[in-house]
Design an enzyme around this catalytic site. Structure first.
Site, PDB file in Angstrom:
ATOM      1  N   ASN A  45      -4.699  14.869  -9.454  1.00 23.16           N
ATOM      2  CA  ASN A  45      -5.342  15.445 -10.635  1.00 23.16           C
ATOM      3  C   ASN A  45      -5.011  16.933 -10.695  1.00 23.16           C
ATOM      4  O   ASN A  45      -4.427  17.494  -9.772  1.00 23.16           O
ATOM      5  CB  ASN A  45      -6.852  15.191 -10.635  1.00 23.16           C
ATOM      6  CG  ASN A  45      -7.531  15.739  -9.385  1.00 23.16           C
ATOM      7  OD1 ASN A  45      -7.300  16.882  -8.987  1.00 23.16           O
ATOM      8  ND2 ASN A  45      -8.380  14.933  -8.769  1.00 23.16           N
TER       9      ASN A  45
ATOM     10  N   ASP B  66       0.857  -1.184   0.000  1.00 24.14           N
ATOM     11  CA  ASP B  66       0.000   0.000   0.000  1.00 24.14           C
ATOM     12  C   ASP B  66       0.893   1.233   0.000  1.00 24.14           C
ATOM     13  O   ASP B  66       1.746   1.386   0.881  1.00 24.14           O
ATOM     14  CB  ASP B  66      -0.888  -0.043   1.247  1.00 24.14           C
ATOM     15  CG  ASP B  66      -1.874   1.093   1.334  1.00 24.14           C
ATOM     16  OD1 ASP B  66      -1.714   2.105   0.617  1.00 24.14           O
ATOM     17  OD2 ASP B  66      -2.822   0.989   2.144  1.00 24.14           O
ATOM     18  N   ILE B  67       0.724   2.127  -0.970  1.00 25.87           N
ATOM     19  CA  ILE B  67       1.563   3.313  -1.052  1.00 25.87           C
ATOM     20  C   ILE B  67       1.467   4.158   0.218  1.00 25.87           C
ATOM     21  O   ILE B  67       2.452   4.781   0.637  1.00 25.87           O
ATOM     22  CB  ILE B  67       1.194   4.160  -2.302  1.00 25.87           C
ATOM     23  CG1 ILE B  67       2.228   5.265  -2.539  1.00 25.87           C
ATOM     24  CG2 ILE B  67      -0.204   4.730  -2.194  1.00 25.87           C
ATOM     25  CD1 ILE B  67       3.534   4.808  -3.049  1.00 25.87           C
TER      26      ILE B  67
ATOM     27  N   SER C  16      -0.598   7.062 -13.762  1.00 25.59           N
ATOM     28  CA  SER C  16      -1.520   7.008 -14.907  1.00 25.59           C
ATOM     29  C   SER C  16      -1.962   5.601 -15.282  1.00 25.59           C
ATOM     30  O   SER C  16      -2.721   5.441 -16.244  1.00 25.59           O
ATOM     31  CB  SER C  16      -0.917   7.690 -16.143  1.00 25.59           C
ATOM     32  OG  SER C  16      -0.835   9.082 -15.960  1.00 25.59           O
TER      33      SER C  16
ATOM     34  N   GLY D 268      -3.849   3.582 -13.532  1.00 31.12           N
ATOM     35  CA  GLY D 268      -5.123   3.202 -12.935  1.00 31.12           C
ATOM     36  C   GLY D 268      -6.289   3.698 -13.779  1.00 31.12           C
ATOM     37  O   GLY D 268      -6.449   3.324 -14.933  1.00 31.12           O
TER      38      GLY D 268
ATOM     39  N   GLY E 269      -8.905   6.716  -6.284  1.00 33.60           N
ATOM     40  CA  GLY E 269      -7.699   5.904  -6.442  1.00 33.60           C
ATOM     41  C   GLY E 269      -6.624   6.223  -5.429  1.00 33.60           C
ATOM     42  O   GLY E 269      -6.892   6.416  -4.228  1.00 33.60           O
ATOM     43  N   VAL E 270      -5.379   6.272  -5.905  1.00 31.55           N
ATOM     44  CA  VAL E 270      -4.243   6.584  -5.037  1.00 31.55           C
ATOM     45  C   VAL E 270      -4.434   7.937  -4.373  1.00 31.55           C
ATOM     46  O   VAL E 270      -4.151   8.121  -3.179  1.00 31.55           O
ATOM     47  CB  VAL E 270      -2.928   6.555  -5.857  1.00 31.55           C
ATOM     48  CG1 VAL E 270      -1.773   7.141  -5.058  1.00 31.55           C
ATOM     49  CG2 VAL E 270      -2.600   5.129  -6.279  1.00 31.55           C
ATOM     50  N   ASP E 271      -4.911   8.932  -5.137  1.00 30.15           N
ATOM     51  CA  ASP E 271      -5.105  10.284  -4.614  1.00 30.15           C
ATOM     52  C   ASP E 271      -6.022  10.270  -3.401  1.00 30.15           C
ATOM     53  O   ASP E 271      -5.706  10.821  -2.332  1.00 30.15           O
ATOM     54  CB  ASP E 271      -5.698  11.138  -5.739  1.00 30.15           C
ATOM     55  CG  ASP E 271      -5.606  12.634  -5.476  1.00 30.15           C
ATOM     56  OD1 ASP E 271      -4.922  13.029  -4.509  1.00 30.15           O
ATOM     57  OD2 ASP E 271      -6.197  13.403  -6.254  1.00 30.15           O
TER      58      ASP E 271
ATOM     59  N   TYR F  15      -6.683   6.397 -15.219  1.00 34.04           N
ATOM     60  CA  TYR F  15      -6.255   7.143 -16.406  1.00 34.04           C
ATOM     61  C   TYR F  15      -5.909   6.225 -17.574  1.00 34.04           C
ATOM     62  O   TYR F  15      -5.661   6.688 -18.680  1.00 34.04           O
ATOM     63  CB  TYR F  15      -5.072   8.053 -16.082  1.00 34.04           C
ATOM     64  CG  TYR F  15      -5.466   9.356 -15.404  1.00 34.04           C
ATOM     65  CD1 TYR F  15      -6.765   9.597 -15.006  1.00 34.04           C
ATOM     66  CD2 TYR F  15      -4.522  10.345 -15.173  1.00 34.04           C
ATOM     67  CE1 TYR F  15      -7.126  10.793 -14.387  1.00 34.04           C
ATOM     68  CE2 TYR F  15      -4.866  11.547 -14.558  1.00 34.04           C
ATOM     69  CZ  TYR F  15      -6.178  11.761 -14.169  1.00 34.04           C
ATOM     70  OH  TYR F  15      -6.522  12.945 -13.566  1.00 34.04           O
TER      71      TYR F  15
END
Length: 305
Positions: free
Chosen positions: A24, A10-11, A118, A120, A32-34, A122
């Protein structure tokens, strides 16, 4: 020397000095990650985003904020191109990695962890996203950063990144050969191929003036090459130095420009996707040329004799 590794996890749980957020343009959180980074890090990250990025962030650029409650010290935010929306130029994707490393270095970070930017929602094709990440990280000077991690959330992505790192080592060896050809060492010859198991890539380097002088490499040996270490972060000149150390009688004869030009063309076909060339394998006929990517069916003309 900076190391580049694949990590499954997990990041938001990474203990690197800096973790990278695939943000974004608005810089106000997202999915997502964001979204995961904002949720785990808490409202401090959003407050810092509003203060530091009142007008958002351009695609391909990067900037930093606090990491809030995350174990990292900083979050480096970058905005990748949206492949699904038609943004398919690889340049901005490469810029995300380059600018993130520059920002982390300015902060004094010694370690940094990236997601696959990008890849995911994207929609960037994962193999190309991995190749862009590895090549850009390797090509970006980051002398103060000791460790770079590419973090995969699932097992399949982790396996693909690990495989790409192994294949990139083989590409770096071939790039080292090209480096020596450019210096006039035209008698250095290459035979790349597949092990009988089909699991490992092999490279045999030979001095054409001394056929008994050879270097053997297999991806099964990981980073062991020519009495030294070669990996995805090793530069072509460093690989060239290892080759010269292992083939001390190799001379700069500059007498086979046709072969050197042929090999440069081969690498031009190999480098964009890291689709490694094959000149030998079980049940493989090289009369139609070398295969670019094992099992692809794509052939490149055999070398001049």
């Amino acid at each position: 020397m900076t190391t580049l590794i694949a990590v499954r996890g997990d990041i938001t749980a990474q203990t690197a000095d800096a973790i990278v957020n695939a943000a974004n343009n608005a810089m106000r959180g997202g999915g997502g990650v964001d979204g995961a980074i904002h949720r785990a890090g808490g409202p401090e990250i959003l407050r810092d985003c509003i203060a530091r990025f009142p007008n958002g962030l351009a695609t391909g650029d990067a900037g930093w904020t606090t990491a809030g409650r995350l174990p990292a010290k900083w979050v480096v935010h970058t905005v990748g191109p949206n492949h699904a929306a038609g943004q398919r130029d690889r340049g901005p994707l490469e810029s995300c990695y380059r600018r993130s490393l520059e920002v982390a270095q300015d902060l004094g970070a010694r370690s940094i962890a990236f997601p696959l930017i990008s890849a995911g929602v994207y929609g960037w094709p994962r193999r190309e996203a991995i190749t862009a990440a590895i090549d850009t990280i390797a090509a970006t000077p980051a002398t103060s950063i000791d460790s770079v991690a590419l973090v995969a959330h699932d097992e399949r992505a982790y396996d693909e990144i690990s495989s790409a790192l192994a294949m990139t080592t083989s590409v770096r060896i071939l790039q080292g050969v090209r480096e020596l050809h450019r210096r006039g060492f035209h008698r250095l010859r290459v035979q790349p191929g597949m092990a009988p198991s089909g699991m490992h890539h092999r490279i045999v380097l030979t001095d054409a003036a001394d056929p008994g002088a050879t270097i053997h490499y297999t991806s099964g040996a990981a980073t062991d090459f020519a009495g030294g270490i070669a990996d995805a972060m090793t530069t072509p000149p460093a690989v060239a130095a290892l080759i010269l150390g292992a083939l001390p009688r190799l001379a700069a004869t500059n007498d086979a420009p046709e072969y050197a030009a042929w090999f440069a063309g081969l690498l031009a076909a190999v480098e964009p996707e890291h689709a490694l060339p094959v000149s030998f394998a079980d049940y493989f006929d090289d009369s139609a040329g070398w295969e670019i990517g094992w099992g692809s069916g794509l052939r490149y003309p055999a070398p001049p004799r």
